[in-house]
Motif scaffolding. Structure first.
Motif, mmCIF file in Angstrom:
data_model
loop_
_atom_site.group_PDB
_atom_site.id
_atom_site.type_symbol
_atom_site.label_atom_id
_atom_site.label_comp_id
_atom_site.label_asym_id
_atom_site.label_seq_id
_atom_site.Cartn_x
_atom_site.Cartn_y
_atom_site.Cartn_z
ATOM 1 N N UNK A 10 0.819 -1.205 0.000
ATOM 2 C CA UNK A 10 0.000 0.000 0.000
ATOM 3 C C UNK A 10 0.846 1.245 0.000
ATOM 4 N N UNK A 11 0.178 2.368 0.279
ATOM 5 C CA UNK A 11 0.821 3.673 0.339
ATOM 6 C C UNK A 11 0.999 4.064 1.804
ATOM 7 N N UNK A 12 2.209 4.462 2.163
ATOM 8 C CA UNK A 12 2.501 4.838 3.536
ATOM 9 C C UNK A 12 3.464 6.013 3.539
ATOM 10 N N UNK A 13 3.379 6.832 4.560
ATOM 11 C CA UNK A 13 4.308 7.948 4.684
ATOM 12 C C UNK A 13 5.658 7.465 5.212
ATOM 13 N N UNK A 14 6.677 8.218 4.900
ATOM 14 C CA UNK A 14 8.010 7.902 5.416
ATOM 15 C C UNK A 14 7.961 7.827 6.943
ATOM 16 N N UNK A 15 8.639 6.830 7.475
ATOM 17 C CA UNK A 15 8.617 6.583 8.905
ATOM 18 C C UNK A 15 7.543 5.615 9.355
ATOM 19 N N UNK A 16 6.622 5.303 8.463
ATOM 20 C CA UNK A 16 5.536 4.387 8.799
ATOM 21 C C UNK A 16 5.939 2.936 8.678
ATOM 22 N N UNK A 17 4.941 2.068 8.884
ATOM 23 C CA UNK A 17 5.171 0.623 8.879
ATOM 24 C C UNK A 17 4.129 -0.078 8.016
ATOM 25 N N UNK A 18 4.528 -1.207 7.493
ATOM 26 C CA UNK A 18 3.636 -2.123 6.793
ATOM 27 C C UNK A 18 4.078 -3.540 7.112
ATOM 28 N N UNK A 19 3.124 -4.474 7.060
ATOM 29 C CA UNK A 19 3.461 -5.887 7.166
ATOM 30 C C UNK A 19 2.949 -6.601 5.930
ATOM 31 N N UNK A 20 3.876 -7.160 5.184
ATOM 32 C CA UNK A 20 3.513 -7.963 4.026
ATOM 33 C C UNK A 20 3.332 -9.414 4.443
ATOM 34 N N UNK A 21 2.374 -10.060 3.801
ATOM 35 C CA UNK A 21 2.147 -11.490 4.009
ATOM 36 C C UNK A 21 2.265 -12.205 2.681
ATOM 37 N N UNK A 22 2.681 -13.439 2.741
ATOM 38 C CA UNK A 22 2.759 -14.283 1.545
ATOM 39 C C UNK A 22 2.194 -15.639 1.927
ATOM 40 N N UNK A 23 1.034 -15.953 1.362
ATOM 41 C CA UNK A 23 0.362 -17.213 1.652
ATOM 42 C C UNK A 23 0.736 -18.257 0.609
ATOM 43 N N UNK A 24 1.127 -19.419 1.079
ATOM 44 C CA UNK A 24 1.545 -20.501 0.196
ATOM 45 C C UNK A 24 0.491 -21.605 0.169
ATOM 46 N N UNK A 25 0.376 -22.248 -0.984
ATOM 47 C CA UNK A 25 -0.545 -23.371 -1.121
ATOM 48 C C UNK A 25 -0.016 -24.345 -2.169
ATOM 49 N N UNK A 26 -0.517 -25.546 -2.124
ATOM 50 C CA UNK A 26 -0.203 -26.511 -3.165
ATOM 51 C C UNK A 26 0.936 -27.452 -2.859
ATOM 52 N N UNK A 27 1.608 -27.264 -1.743
ATOM 53 C CA UNK A 27 2.701 -28.162 -1.382
ATOM 54 C C UNK A 27 2.989 -27.989 0.102
ATOM 55 N N UNK A 28 3.912 -28.767 0.615
ATOM 56 C CA UNK A 28 4.254 -28.720 2.035
ATOM 57 C C UNK A 28 5.153 -27.522 2.300
ATOM 58 N N UNK A 29 4.591 -26.502 2.934
ATOM 59 C CA UNK A 29 5.284 -25.227 3.107
ATOM 60 C C UNK A 29 6.603 -25.382 3.851
ATOM 61 N N UNK A 30 6.646 -26.283 4.811
ATOM 62 C CA UNK A 30 7.855 -26.424 5.634
ATOM 63 C C UNK A 30 9.043 -27.025 4.875
ATOM 64 N N UNK A 31 8.827 -27.425 3.632
ATOM 65 C CA UNK A 31 9.927 -27.912 2.793
ATOM 66 C C UNK A 31 10.641 -26.786 2.051
ATOM 67 N N UNK A 32 10.134 -25.565 2.203
ATOM 68 C CA UNK A 32 10.628 -24.444 1.405
ATOM 69 C C UNK A 32 11.346 -23.407 2.263
ATOM 70 N N UNK A 33 12.552 -23.025 1.821
ATOM 71 C CA UNK A 33 13.130 -21.780 2.283
ATOM 72 C C UNK A 33 12.433 -20.650 1.538
ATOM 73 N N UNK A 34 12.280 -19.515 2.199
ATOM 74 C CA UNK A 34 11.512 -18.417 1.627
ATOM 75 C C UNK A 34 12.356 -17.151 1.548
ATOM 76 N N UNK A 35 11.983 -16.294 0.605
ATOM 77 C CA UNK A 35 12.686 -15.033 0.466
ATOM 78 C C UNK A 35 11.741 -13.926 0.058
ATOM 79 N N UNK A 36 12.146 -12.718 0.368
ATOM 80 C CA UNK A 36 11.476 -11.518 -0.132
ATOM 81 C C UNK A 36 12.471 -10.760 -1.010
ATOM 82 N N UNK A 37 11.987 -10.336 -2.163
ATOM 83 C CA UNK A 37 12.759 -9.519 -3.085
ATOM 84 C C UNK A 37 11.920 -8.297 -3.435
ATOM 85 N N UNK A 38 12.557 -7.287 -4.025
ATOM 86 C CA UNK A 38 11.811 -6.119 -4.461
ATOM 87 C C UNK A 38 12.394 -5.586 -5.759
#
Length: 126
Positions: A10-38
């Motif tokens: 979303x849109x936030x002012x400088x100094x603010x906070x956001x929490x991104x979520x990433x929901x996984x489906x279709x396989x056993x999630x605990x078998x995956x290392x995860x990453x965030x890129x931008x």
């Protein structure tokens, strides 16, 4: 292959906070290392944060260290990116990524990851 869906941008002012979520489906999630890129406007995709399968190991880009925190809830098949003290230079499309692995470590390079979400826009105004 796991399917990934990001949310929380979303849109936030400088100094603010956001929490991104990433929901996984279709396989056993605990078998995956995860990453965030931008991917900032007009720039290459860059590493932000990564977390091992168990959540026991994490790593961050220098530009976000101390401001961002990656975590995961294997019971909810979700990985999170808590972003605090946001800066205009954090403006980008944020992607989560998954790498299936039997190892206990984490991964840093985009080419290490086989599954990607569609991305969520984060805009930080000054």
């Amino acid at each position: 292959q796991v399917q990934l869906v990001e949310s929380g941008g979303g849109l936030v002012q400088a100094g603010g906070s956001l929490r991104l979520s990433c929901a996984a489906s279709g396989d056993t999630f605990s078998l995956y290392a995860m990453g965030w890129f931008r991917q900032p406007p007009g720039k290459e995709r860059e590493f932000v944060a990564t977390i091992a399968r168990s959540g026991g190991s994490t790593a961050y880009a220098d530009s976000v260290k101390g401001r961002f925190s990656i975590s995961r809830d294997n019971a909810k098949n979700t990985v999170y990116l808590q972003m605090n003290n946001l800066k205009p230079e954090d403006t980008a499309v944020y992607y989560c990524a998954a790498k299936i692995t039997l190892g206990s470590g984490y991964y840093l390079r985009p080419q290490d990851f086989g599954s990607w979400g569609q991305g969520t826009q984060v805009t930080v105004s000054s």
